[in-house]
Design a protein around this motif. Structure first.
Motif, mmCIF file in Angstrom:
data_model
loop_
_atom_site.group_PDB
_atom_site.id
_atom_site.type_symbol
_atom_site.label_atom_id
_atom_site.label_comp_id
_atom_site.label_asym_id
_atom_site.label_seq_id
_atom_site.Cartn_x
_atom_site.Cartn_y
_atom_site.Cartn_z
ATOM 1 N N ALA A 163 2.652 0.496 -17.443
ATOM 2 C CA ALA A 163 3.466 1.259 -16.470
ATOM 3 C C ALA A 163 3.096 2.636 -16.449
ATOM 4 O O ALA A 163 3.462 3.321 -15.550
ATOM 5 C CB ALA A 163 4.818 0.691 -16.830
ATOM 6 N N PHE A 164 3.199 3.165 -17.753
ATOM 7 C CA PHE A 164 2.846 4.553 -17.878
ATOM 8 C C PHE A 164 1.369 5.124 -17.632
ATOM 9 O O PHE A 164 1.225 6.331 -17.943
ATOM 10 C CB PHE A 164 3.417 4.926 -19.231
ATOM 11 C CG PHE A 164 4.949 4.966 -19.330
ATOM 12 C CD1 PHE A 164 5.544 6.223 -19.099
ATOM 13 C CD2 PHE A 164 5.858 4.058 -19.355
ATOM 14 C CE1 PHE A 164 6.963 6.427 -19.187
ATOM 15 C CE2 PHE A 164 7.266 3.999 -19.610
ATOM 16 C CZ PHE A 164 7.642 5.295 -19.482
ATOM 17 N N ARG A 165 0.352 4.421 -17.591
ATOM 18 C CA ARG A 165 -0.897 4.660 -17.559
ATOM 19 C C ARG A 165 -1.195 5.885 -16.551
ATOM 20 O O ARG A 165 -2.080 6.746 -17.086
ATOM 21 C CB ARG A 165 -1.706 3.593 -17.304
ATOM 22 C CG ARG A 165 -2.020 3.122 -15.885
ATOM 23 C CD ARG A 165 -2.699 2.011 -15.738
ATOM 24 N NE ARG A 165 -2.792 1.583 -14.272
ATOM 25 C CZ ARG A 165 -2.005 0.871 -13.601
ATOM 26 N NH1 ARG A 165 -0.767 0.598 -13.899
ATOM 27 N NH2 ARG A 165 -2.205 0.612 -12.351
ATOM 28 N N ASN A 166 -0.723 6.066 -15.455
ATOM 29 C CA ASN A 166 -0.772 7.394 -14.565
ATOM 30 C C ASN A 166 0.342 8.410 -14.780
ATOM 31 O O ASN A 166 0.273 9.293 -14.305
ATOM 32 C CB ASN A 166 -0.658 6.825 -13.089
ATOM 33 C CG ASN A 166 -1.688 5.881 -12.744
ATOM 34 O OD1 ASN A 166 -2.866 6.027 -13.382
ATOM 35 N ND2 ASN A 166 -1.472 4.692 -12.079
ATOM 36 N N VAL A 167 1.139 8.317 -15.925
ATOM 37 C CA VAL A 167 2.069 9.580 -16.205
ATOM 38 C C VAL A 167 0.938 10.530 -17.297
ATOM 39 O O VAL A 167 0.289 10.192 -18.021
ATOM 40 C CB VAL A 167 3.094 8.934 -16.756
ATOM 41 C CG1 VAL A 167 3.886 10.142 -17.237
ATOM 42 C CG2 VAL A 167 4.016 8.041 -15.859
ATOM 43 N N ARG A 168 1.348 11.604 -16.685
ATOM 44 C CA ARG A 168 1.003 12.907 -17.384
ATOM 45 C C ARG A 168 1.780 13.711 -17.933
ATOM 46 O O ARG A 168 2.952 13.902 -17.537
ATOM 47 C CB ARG A 168 -0.070 13.716 -16.339
ATOM 48 C CG ARG A 168 -1.007 13.022 -15.580
ATOM 49 C CD ARG A 168 -1.951 14.076 -14.879
ATOM 50 N NE ARG A 168 -1.233 14.855 -14.022
ATOM 51 C CZ ARG A 168 -1.060 14.820 -12.568
ATOM 52 N NH1 ARG A 168 -1.997 13.715 -11.717
ATOM 53 N NH2 ARG A 168 -0.619 15.587 -11.647
ATOM 54 N N ARG A 184 14.470 -0.358 -25.054
ATOM 55 C CA ARG A 184 14.008 -0.235 -26.695
ATOM 56 C C ARG A 184 12.423 -0.659 -26.769
ATOM 57 O O ARG A 184 12.045 -0.556 -27.896
ATOM 58 C CB ARG A 184 14.831 -1.449 -27.551
ATOM 59 C CG ARG A 184 16.195 -1.390 -27.390
ATOM 60 C CD ARG A 184 16.826 -2.232 -28.453
ATOM 61 N NE ARG A 184 16.765 -3.725 -28.010
ATOM 62 C CZ ARG A 184 17.582 -4.473 -27.202
ATOM 63 N NH1 ARG A 184 18.835 -4.036 -26.929
ATOM 64 N NH2 ARG A 184 17.486 -5.582 -27.067
ATOM 65 N N MET A 185 11.922 -1.186 -25.698
ATOM 66 C CA MET A 185 10.330 -1.348 -25.911
ATOM 67 C C MET A 185 9.793 0.091 -25.508
ATOM 68 O O MET A 185 8.463 0.093 -25.521
ATOM 69 C CB MET A 185 9.961 -2.418 -24.677
ATOM 70 C CG MET A 185 10.548 -3.547 -24.987
ATOM 71 S SD MET A 185 10.040 -4.935 -23.616
ATOM 72 C CE MET A 185 11.451 -6.157 -24.227
ATOM 73 N N LEU A 186 10.566 1.201 -24.783
ATOM 74 C CA LEU A 186 9.704 2.396 -24.747
ATOM 75 C C LEU A 186 8.945 3.162 -25.781
ATOM 76 O O LEU A 186 8.027 3.813 -25.637
ATOM 77 C CB LEU A 186 10.508 3.218 -23.898
ATOM 78 C CG LEU A 186 11.115 2.857 -22.841
ATOM 79 C CD1 LEU A 186 12.223 3.720 -22.271
ATOM 80 C CD2 LEU A 186 9.913 2.747 -21.554
ATOM 81 N N GLY A 187 9.458 2.674 -26.966
ATOM 82 C CA GLY A 187 8.803 3.334 -28.473
ATOM 83 C C GLY A 187 8.928 4.817 -28.320
ATOM 84 O O GLY A 187 10.180 5.273 -28.002
ATOM 85 N N SER A 188 7.960 5.447 -28.436
ATOM 86 C CA SER A 188 8.160 6.832 -28.440
ATOM 87 C C SER A 188 8.182 7.567 -27.006
ATOM 88 O O SER A 188 8.217 8.837 -26.928
ATOM 89 C CB SER A 188 7.087 7.679 -29.354
ATOM 90 O OG SER A 188 5.607 7.352 -28.551
ATOM 91 N N ARG A 189 8.079 7.028 -26.097
ATOM 92 C CA ARG A 189 8.101 7.617 -24.554
ATOM 93 C C ARG A 189 9.494 7.713 -24.556
ATOM 94 O O ARG A 189 10.529 7.015 -24.924
ATOM 95 C CB ARG A 189 7.843 6.528 -23.652
ATOM 96 C CG ARG A 189 6.148 6.291 -23.731
ATOM 97 C CD ARG A 189 6.018 5.144 -22.820
ATOM 98 N NE ARG A 189 4.394 5.073 -22.820
ATOM 99 C CZ ARG A 189 3.831 4.088 -23.624
ATOM 100 N NH1 ARG A 189 4.522 3.538 -24.559
ATOM 101 N NH2 ARG A 189 2.570 3.896 -23.805
ATOM 102 N N ASP A 190 9.932 8.759 -23.986
ATOM 103 C CA ASP A 190 11.365 9.362 -23.754
ATOM 104 C C ASP A 190 11.484 10.035 -22.338
ATOM 105 O O ASP A 190 11.600 11.206 -22.065
ATOM 106 C CB ASP A 190 11.875 10.355 -24.803
ATOM 107 C CG ASP A 190 13.023 10.869 -24.677
ATOM 108 O OD1 ASP A 190 13.888 9.978 -24.326
ATOM 109 O OD2 ASP A 190 13.579 11.876 -25.341
#
Length: 262
Positions: A163-168, A184-190
């Motif tokens: 899902a986040f592969r194109n986020v810079r 809770r599955m986002l891990g270190s992504r905020d």
């Protein structure tokens, strides 16, 4: 007081409460939220309509008129439908919502009961986008605003990395999932913004008590979190203490300096 009279009074009271709960399930509050997020640049952000958990309801013309628009994104947070909802109603709801702006949708735990192919067809026919572990650019400029969505966890197909592969770096991210448990599955992504539904706010609450937490909107320290009570109902067409709702969200970005000041 005679037993028959007591019974009649209790029955009348119960009937009144049930009627009020039924009526509560048939209306919806349009909540408006303004929020500032912290990013590397100042900038105007998108105006978003968020609606989740439509289930068997029709999206009313009154709600569409009140919401106004146009919106930079109309986001459906899952459970657009459930088993037994006719295709004509699903198409009507999508047609009304897509008239307000670009349409984006994430899967809910009930949607596939009407058939995955049907949902994809309805969304596609109105020019919408299914965000099943995908992202979409909403606005470009000093800040790129990205809408990121995942499949529902009941599908066993949630893939946050995909899902986040194109986020810079430097993007302002609006993350949407059907259930807040995916947060809770986002891990270190905020992400700057998180949005979900699914809980119905408990749907039927006695004061502070409900099966699930009541919906909320929080904007704190440059981060936003929304969990909606949703628009429709599940199992029974009744609500108490958790009114049906959808949301207009206006976002703005503010640069946070090294000393922590805005």
């Amino acid at each position: 007081m005679e037993l028959k009279t007591v019974g009649a009074v209790l029955a009348a009271a119960a009937g009144t409460v049930l009627a009020a709960m039924y009526a509560s399930a048939k209306v919806a509050i349009l909540r408006e939220h303004d929020a500032v997020i912290h990013t590397e640049q100042d900038g105007e952000g998108p105006k978003i309509l968020f609606i989740s958990d439509i289930h068997r309801r029709r999206v009313s013309r009154k709600l569409i008129r009140k919401a106004g628009g146009p919106f930079d994104a109309v986001v459906i947070g899952g459970d657009l439908a459930e088993g037994g909802v006719p295709e004509s109603r699903i198409r009507l709801n999508i047609r009304r919502l897509s008239a307000l702006g670009p349409l984006f949708y994430v899967w809910g735990n009930n949607d596939r009961e009407v058939g995955e192919a049907l949902i994809r067809s309805v969304i596609s026919d109105e020019g919408g986008t299914v965000l099943d572990n995908e992202s979409a650019e909403l606005m470009a400029g000093p800040i790129r605003w990205m809408l990121v969505g995942t499949d529902d966890e009941t599908s066993s197909n949630v893939d946050v990395d995909q899902a986040f592969r194109n986020v810079r770096r430097g993007d302002a991210v609006i993350f949407v999932s059907h259930s807040p448990s995916v947060f809770r599955m986002l891990g270190s992504r905020d992400p700057e913004v998180r949005m979900a539904g699914h809980t119905h706010g408990g749907q039927i609450r006695l004061g502070r008590f409900g099966m699930l937490e009541k919906g909320f909107f929080r904007s704190d320290n440059g981060k936003v979190e929304l969990v909606s009570n949703g628009y429709g109902t599940s199992l029974v067409p009744l609500r108490l203490g958790a009114p049906a709702e959808c949301h207009v969200i206006r976002l703005r970005a503010k640069k946070k300096h090294s000393n922590g000041e805005l």
